[in-house]
Structure formats: structure tokens, C-alpha cells
Design a protein around this motif. Sequence first.
Motif, short mmCIF file in Angstrom:
data_model
loop_
_atom_site.label_atom_id
_atom_site.label_comp_id
_atom_site.label_asym_id
_atom_site.label_seq_id
_atom_site.Cartn_x
_atom_site.Cartn_y
_atom_site.Cartn_z
N LEU A 171 0.82 -1.21 0.00
CA LEU A 171 0.00 0.00 0.00
C LEU A 171 0.85 1.26 0.00
CD1 LEU A 171 -2.79 -1.01 2.57
CD2 LEU A 171 -3.00 -0.84 0.08
N LEU A 172 1.95 1.25 0.77
CA LEU A 172 2.84 2.41 0.84
C LEU A 172 3.46 2.70 -0.51
CD1 LEU A 172 4.46 4.54 2.47
CD2 LEU A 172 6.15 2.75 2.92
N TYR A 173 3.92 1.67 -1.20
CA TYR A 173 4.62 1.85 -2.47
C TYR A 173 3.67 1.80 -3.68
CZ TYR A 173 9.03 1.07 0.04
OH TYR A 173 10.10 1.15 0.89
N SER A 174 2.42 1.49 -3.43
CA SER A 174 1.42 1.40 -4.50
C SER A 174 1.77 0.33 -5.54
CB SER A 174 1.24 2.76 -5.20
OG SER A 174 0.82 3.75 -4.27
N THR A 175 2.32 -0.77 -5.10
CA THR A 175 2.63 -1.90 -5.97
C THR A 175 2.64 -3.19 -5.17
OG1 THR A 175 4.26 -2.92 -7.45
CG2 THR A 175 5.11 -1.49 -5.71
N THR A 176 1.95 -4.22 -5.70
CA THR A 176 1.92 -5.52 -5.02
C THR A 176 3.15 -6.36 -5.33
OG1 THR A 176 0.66 -6.46 -6.87
CG2 THR A 176 -0.60 -5.57 -5.01
N ASP A 177 3.99 -5.88 -6.26
CA ASP A 177 5.18 -6.66 -6.63
C ASP A 177 6.14 -6.85 -5.47
OD1 ASP A 177 4.21 -6.82 -9.20
OD2 ASP A 177 5.41 -5.17 -9.97
N GLY B 181 17.25 6.59 9.56
CA GLY B 181 17.87 7.70 8.85
C GLY B 181 18.53 7.27 7.55
N ARG B 182 19.21 6.14 7.58
CA ARG B 182 19.96 5.70 6.40
C ARG B 182 19.08 5.06 5.33
NH1 ARG B 182 25.22 3.09 9.54
NH2 ARG B 182 26.08 5.08 10.25
N ASN B 183 17.88 4.63 5.71
CA ASN B 183 16.98 4.03 4.73
C ASN B 183 15.73 4.87 4.50
OD1 ASN B 183 17.98 1.04 4.05
ND2 ASN B 183 18.49 1.52 6.18
N GLY B 184 15.63 5.98 5.22
CA GLY B 184 14.48 6.85 5.02
C GLY B 184 14.43 7.39 3.61
N ASP B 185 15.60 7.63 3.01
CA ASP B 185 15.62 8.12 1.64
C ASP B 185 15.02 7.10 0.68
OD1 ASP B 185 17.72 6.43 2.24
OD2 ASP B 185 19.24 7.53 1.11
N TYR B 186 15.30 5.81 0.89
CA TYR B 186 14.74 4.77 0.03
C TYR B 186 13.22 4.70 0.15
CZ TYR B 186 19.48 2.92 -0.60
OH TYR B 186 20.81 2.77 -0.92
N VAL B 187 12.74 4.67 1.38
CA VAL B 187 11.30 4.54 1.62
C VAL B 187 10.56 5.75 1.07
CG1 VAL B 187 9.50 4.35 3.38
CG2 VAL B 187 11.64 3.07 3.65
N ILE B 188 11.06 6.94 1.38
CA ILE B 188 10.38 8.17 0.95
C ILE B 188 10.42 8.31 -0.57
CG2 ILE B 188 10.50 10.70 1.02
CD1 ILE B 188 11.55 10.35 3.93
N LEU B 189 11.59 8.11 -1.16
CA LEU B 189 11.71 8.25 -2.61
C LEU B 189 10.90 7.18 -3.33
CD1 LEU B 189 13.00 9.76 -4.96
CD2 LEU B 189 14.98 8.24 -4.77
N GLY B 190 10.90 5.95 -2.82
CA GLY B 190 10.13 4.88 -3.45
C GLY B 190 8.64 5.14 -3.42
N SER B 191 8.15 5.69 -2.30
CA SER B 191 6.72 5.95 -2.19
C SER B 191 6.29 7.17 -3.00
CB SER B 191 6.33 6.15 -0.71
OG SER B 191 7.03 7.26 -0.16
N VAL B 192 7.19 8.12 -3.19
CA VAL B 192 6.87 9.35 -3.91
C VAL B 192 7.11 9.23 -5.41
CG1 VAL B 192 7.49 11.80 -4.21
CG2 VAL B 192 7.25 10.84 -1.91
N ALA B 193 8.25 8.65 -5.79
CA ALA B 193 8.67 8.67 -7.19
C ALA B 193 8.61 7.31 -7.88
CB ALA B 193 10.09 9.23 -7.30
N GLY B 194 8.46 6.21 -7.14
CA GLY B 194 8.33 4.91 -7.76
C GLY B 194 9.62 4.13 -7.86
N ALA B 195 9.51 2.90 -8.40
CA ALA B 195 10.62 1.96 -8.41
C ALA B 195 11.76 2.39 -9.32
CB ALA B 195 10.13 0.57 -8.82
N THR B 196 11.44 3.00 -10.47
CA THR B 196 12.51 3.35 -11.42
C THR B 196 13.41 4.44 -10.85
OG1 THR B 196 11.14 2.76 -13.32
CG2 THR B 196 13.01 4.21 -13.73
N ALA B 197 12.84 5.51 -10.31
CA ALA B 197 13.64 6.58 -9.71
C ALA B 197 14.45 6.05 -8.54
CB ALA B 197 12.73 7.73 -9.26
#
Length: 489
Positions: A105-111, A225-241
Amino acid sequence: MAQNSKTLVKGASWTVAANLAKIMSGILVLPLLARVLTASDFGLMQMAMPVILLSMVFNDAGIGPALVRAEKVSKSLWSTALWTNVMIGLVLAVLVILLAPLMALLYSTTDVVPILMALSALCLFQTFGIVPFAWLQREMKFKSIAGADILGHASGILVAVILAFNGAGVWALVWQQLTIFIVRTTALWIAAHPPVMIAFVFDELKPIISFSVSVTLSNLVNLVGRNGDYVILGSVAGATALGFYSLAYRLMLMPVQVFSWGISAILLPGMSAIQADRARLAAASLRVYQLVSLITFPIMAGAWALSGPLVMVVLGSKMQPVAELLAILAAVGAMQSMSSSHGPLFMAIGRADVMFRWSLFVNTVTVIAFLIGARWGAVGVARAYLIMNLVLAPPGYYILFRLIELPMRTFVSAILPTTLVAILMAILVRYASTYLVELGVSDLGILLICVPLGAAIYGLGVLAVAKPALGIALDAARQVLSRKEAVAN
């Protein structure tokens, strides 16, 4: 057990040399995977990893470091620690599986769901390796630890390449991680002989609970802190970004893993042995900082100067967006290569409480910065990361150095020569690279010309103004070549 600063650096050389072989294997295989897999594959894997890493923080429960620094460890404590971690690992594996739909739900993908379910097994594999790892650290058998790491990563790389070239996609990366932990844990148990048995005595844990809780909480906030960038960017911009960003981060992190993390792995037992002697502790720490700056600063400076041709040659043209991100994150890598030793030093002197409070503040501010930077995509997150490191690094050093009685002026004086030489080298190489582009030289040609040029400039600069740091590096290298492990005086 007493151990002087020179012996500590000699012991670190084993780990650094072994880690160099391990990461060089990764450098060789990454171009292959980048050409077969997509940015989305890397992004999906990175969406899952923060949850797995979060569970691993609680797997250890801070017991591993507590075992290393304890003056005496009974047979019943070894056993209790093992089964405590195993039970925690089983619970966390189940929780990861239950959390998988929420992450979808957070990432908007069931993959991401089946990936998380498969990776939940890492919780258990990692658990079984904690006690033998701690035993090898206490015995300062760093060569055995590094050997297990190399074997695990080499096996993981082999599996990933085979699966990737057979069309497995993101599952090549999933099985790479599973293979690494299975093989590494097996190798640790073969090398170590901790006195464990089927026994659980809760009273044995009581003396180390306070320290363990502080370590766990610190690891938790650092992970956020070190993985917040991954979670935030993944949820906002998607898997490719996220895939582009994670590749840039991986390239930046490789030198840090080789040198800084390798040295940090032996700092806890080494520094714990001399924690009461602040003068020796400060001297040993200073030598480590000089060694790390001598090696990682020019690599990071070179990554900034040659980010464009480096990405095109190593990852291929379809990963070209990684270049701009790498240029930004290179400076972050230089700073992280130095700060990676902070945690082991705090733990060695028994001040995990201070480490936790500072980590909580730093990572809270960093996550807020990521949230703001995410408005501008991956580049915004990278810039936010850089700004936070620049702002928060000085007070972090000040807090630690007051505890180990290392004057800030002494530290700055020790690393300033290598810093200035690396910056000068980067500017000259960047200028040469730009000129070669105008002449129509290929990306590979630019690297073949500029890498030796940068090495020559840096080498001459070090000989001119940074001979003390060079002497430390040469001494460490001699210990590796002569096959001498660090031993107690």
C-alpha cells in the motif's frame, strides 16, 4: 588484554584487505547486472530491503556488541544469547510476512509482497550468525570473519549472475541476498567455536540489558535515517527513480564498505581493550581516521570528477541518470567513511546512551530533510542527504571527541593534508575530463587517461604534504603481506 594503536591498525589491515577482494567482486559483477536487469528491478529490491534491515536491528537486540565488550562471558551466557536471538528472529520473520501487504500500500505496488515474504528468511539466517560473529570478534580472529564475508558474497554474486542471465529479473537479487546470509552464517560457525548448549538462563542477560537496549535503539534510529531516503523516494517517485538512486548509492558505498566498515568491524574489541587509557584510545582513533581519509577521500573525489564517464562505462547508457546522483553522493561517502567509526567508539567506552541520543536527533532531522528533498525527486533527496551531512558532522565529532579526549584541532590537522590534496586532484581531473570531452574522446578513453592522472596527482601531493598518513598505510600493508594478524601486547 592490552592493545596499542599500532597493533589495532595492523589488525584492521586484515579486514580491509579481505573486504577489498569482496567488494572488487561486486564492482566486477555490477556492470553485468545493470545491463541485464532494469532500474525498476533494483528499485523493487530496494523497496523491500529497509523492512528486512529493520527486522535485523531487533534480531541482534544489541546482544552481540555486549558479548564482545564484556569482561567475562560464561558458557550459559553464550547459550542464552544464541537462543534469545533465534527466538527474536523467528518472531520478526513472521512480522515481516504480515507487514508485506502494508508495504504494498505504501509503495502502490503488489510486486513487493512476494519479495518481502522470501526475504523474511534472512531474519533467521542472520540470527544464527550473531553469536559466532561475536565470539570471533572477542578472539580477534578478523581473518576468519572476513573470509566468511568473502565466501558469502562470492556465492551470492555467482547465484545472481546465473539467475539474471536466465531471465529471473528482480529474483536474481533476492536469491543473491539469501545465498549471502546462508553461506556466511555457515562459514562463521565452521570458523568459530563458542561454548553453546541447549540452555536458557535469563539472569545471565540482566547485566548486559541496559547496554544492549541503548545499542539497539541507536541502530534503529540510524537505520531509519539511512533508509528513510529509500522509503520516501520509493513511495513518492516509484521503483525506477529509486532504482537509479540506489545504484548511485551502491557505487558511493563500495569504498566505504571496503575500508571504513572493514576497520569499524575490529574497532569494538580493539578499543574496548584500551577504553580506560584515553590517551592511547585517542591515538588509536586518530591513526584510523588518517588511514581512512588517505584511501577513501581520493576515491570519492575521483567519483565526483568522473561520475559521467564512470557510470556510462560501468553501468551502461540506460543508467545515465545515475551520474548526477553519484556526483552529489560522492561527498556524502567521504564523510560517511569517517563517521562509520563513531558507533564502535561510543560502544567501546560504554556510552551507547550518548550514541542513542545523538543518533535520534541526527536521523530525525535527516528524515525531515528527505521529506522536503523528495519534492525534487532523486536529485532533491541526494542534495538533502549532502546538506545534512555537512551541517551535522561537526557537532557529532565534537561530542565523541570530548568523550575520548581527542582535541578537534588535532583531528583536523591530521586529515587536512589528505583532504586538500584530494580536492585539488578532483578539480584538475574534472577540468581534464571536460577538455577530453570537447576533443571527442570516448568515455572509456577518458577513464583510461584521467584515472592514472588523478592517481599521479594525488600520490605526489601525499608525498609532499601527507607523509604521516602514508606511513600508517604502508605499515598496515606490510602487516598484510607478512601475514601477521593483530595480537595482544
